[in-house]
Enzyme design. Sequence first.
Site, PDB file in Angstrom:
ATOM      1  N   GLU A 323      33.724  50.568  38.756  1.00  0.00           N
ATOM      2  CA  GLU A 323      32.670  49.989  39.575  1.00  0.00           C
ATOM      3  C   GLU A 323      32.545  48.495  39.303  1.00  0.00           C
ATOM      4  O   GLU A 323      32.323  48.079  38.156  1.00  0.00           O
ATOM      5  CB  GLU A 323      31.321  50.646  39.268  1.00  0.00           C
ATOM      6  CG  GLU A 323      31.234  52.116  39.620  1.00  0.00           C
ATOM      7  CD  GLU A 323      29.869  52.705  39.302  1.00  0.00           C
ATOM      8  OE1 GLU A 323      29.562  53.766  39.858  1.00  0.00           O
ATOM      9  OE2 GLU A 323      29.119  52.105  38.498  1.00  0.00           O
ATOM     10  N   CYS A 324      32.657  47.683  40.318  1.00  0.00           N
ATOM     11  CA  CYS A 324      32.384  46.260  40.264  1.00  0.00           C
ATOM     12  C   CYS A 324      33.136  45.590  39.112  1.00  0.00           C
ATOM     13  O   CYS A 324      34.343  45.375  39.204  1.00  0.00           O
ATOM     14  CB  CYS A 324      30.876  46.020  40.172  1.00  0.00           C
ATOM     15  SG  CYS A 324      30.370  44.337  40.616  1.00  0.00           S
ATOM     16  N   GLY A 325      32.476  45.256  38.012  1.00  0.00           N
ATOM     17  CA  GLY A 325      33.155  44.638  36.888  1.00  0.00           C
ATOM     18  C   GLY A 325      34.299  45.464  36.355  1.00  0.00           C
ATOM     19  O   GLY A 325      35.313  44.919  35.893  1.00  0.00           O
TER      20      GLY A 325
END
Length: 436
Positions: A323-325
């Site tokens: 997720e994301c990072g």
Amino acid sequence: MVMPASVEVKALLVTAMASGQGKTTVTAALARKLARQGKRVRVFKCGPDFIDPMILERASGAPVESLDLWVVGIDACRRLLAQAGAQADVILIEGVMGLYDGTPSSADLARAFGVPVMAVIDVSAMAQTAGALALGLRDYGPVAMAGVTANRVASAGHASMVAASLRDIPLLATLPRQAASLPERHLGLVVPGEVSAIDALLDSLAEQLAFDDAAWDALPPVRLPLETALAAPAPLLAGRTIAVARDAAFLFIYPANLATLEELGATLCFFSPLANQAVPPEADAVYLPGGYPELHAAALSHASAWQASIRAAHAAGLPIVAECGGMMALAESLSDQAGVVWPMAGVMAGTVTMQARLAGLGSQALETAHGPLRGHTFHYSTLSTSLAPAASTVKHPSGAAGEAVYRCGALTASYFHAYFPSNPAAVAALFSAGAP
């Protein structure tokens, strides 16, 4: 023995006319002040957020969970509030953005559960106009206005002018201008572990928060119906071990997400890519939450054991949810805020570039075979990739296309942060075969 049908507890929703007024500072100061008085305090954060809850947990000494009528759901919010009310003397809810911003808004949440509102007003550049703001915030909805906290007050005389302007709204508290405040960066406040003497700062804020105890005592308690506990989800991940990245580069994770994985039967183990720790050999799946890889890009780029292990896990077909990072760390490279390009793990094709302006924000949902999986997005980077999206999230409430979701083997990667309790079956599918 007959169990009570409801619980009564003192509760406040702390809000403002906009972001930047000092909601988190005031909520943290009040939580610490009440806790130091021996009261059992539970704090919630309205809307999706990872950083403010860390500050509020440090201030209150108790876990902080999210409340959102859409992402979390009204029934789950009611259940969380009632559970807290049965254990605490006080519930504080920090609102999101301005009182009426968003669909649903903080005002919607306050009205749904009958929680009175305390408005934080930055009075550093005003005096009597504070009354107009307070009256407008109360009457526009309307909401039940418990009172106002005047933030960044210059003097006792200044506070008196503000109080006189509020008419029939109590001035519950004042907080003077601060020489030192909670530091911020591009995604919000700096996390507590990076702030030197954080507890001394919180204690100082609590001591400087002048609170009207009589007005506080006069506030009626909020009655919350005690809901029947939800049945535990089917143990769809029983016997599986999920390795979760957890360190300063991977720290944006809902506590409820970890609880959901455990309720599904999974065993969790934690490791630190930033410390160059390999994916644990017992892992059947890997969860890479969001965080700040851009702040630690140099260390991640030299973490050869971590990089080799995640590439090996992907080659072996282990489901990986990034997720994301987490997704940023799996790209081929990451260009940080200074424009320096750092090699990343290279599990998926693409390059990530940080930018000065916001690239994505808001509530979204991913449609799955098990129904919608809800969550949000908030990021300042962009991904350039040759991969075709396998799916896209849907923005709430507009219904427009949201974040791309990429699937590469058993890897599922996106800027989308999922709130796992919104659909445990879809989450179990993600960590079983890589596609919900």
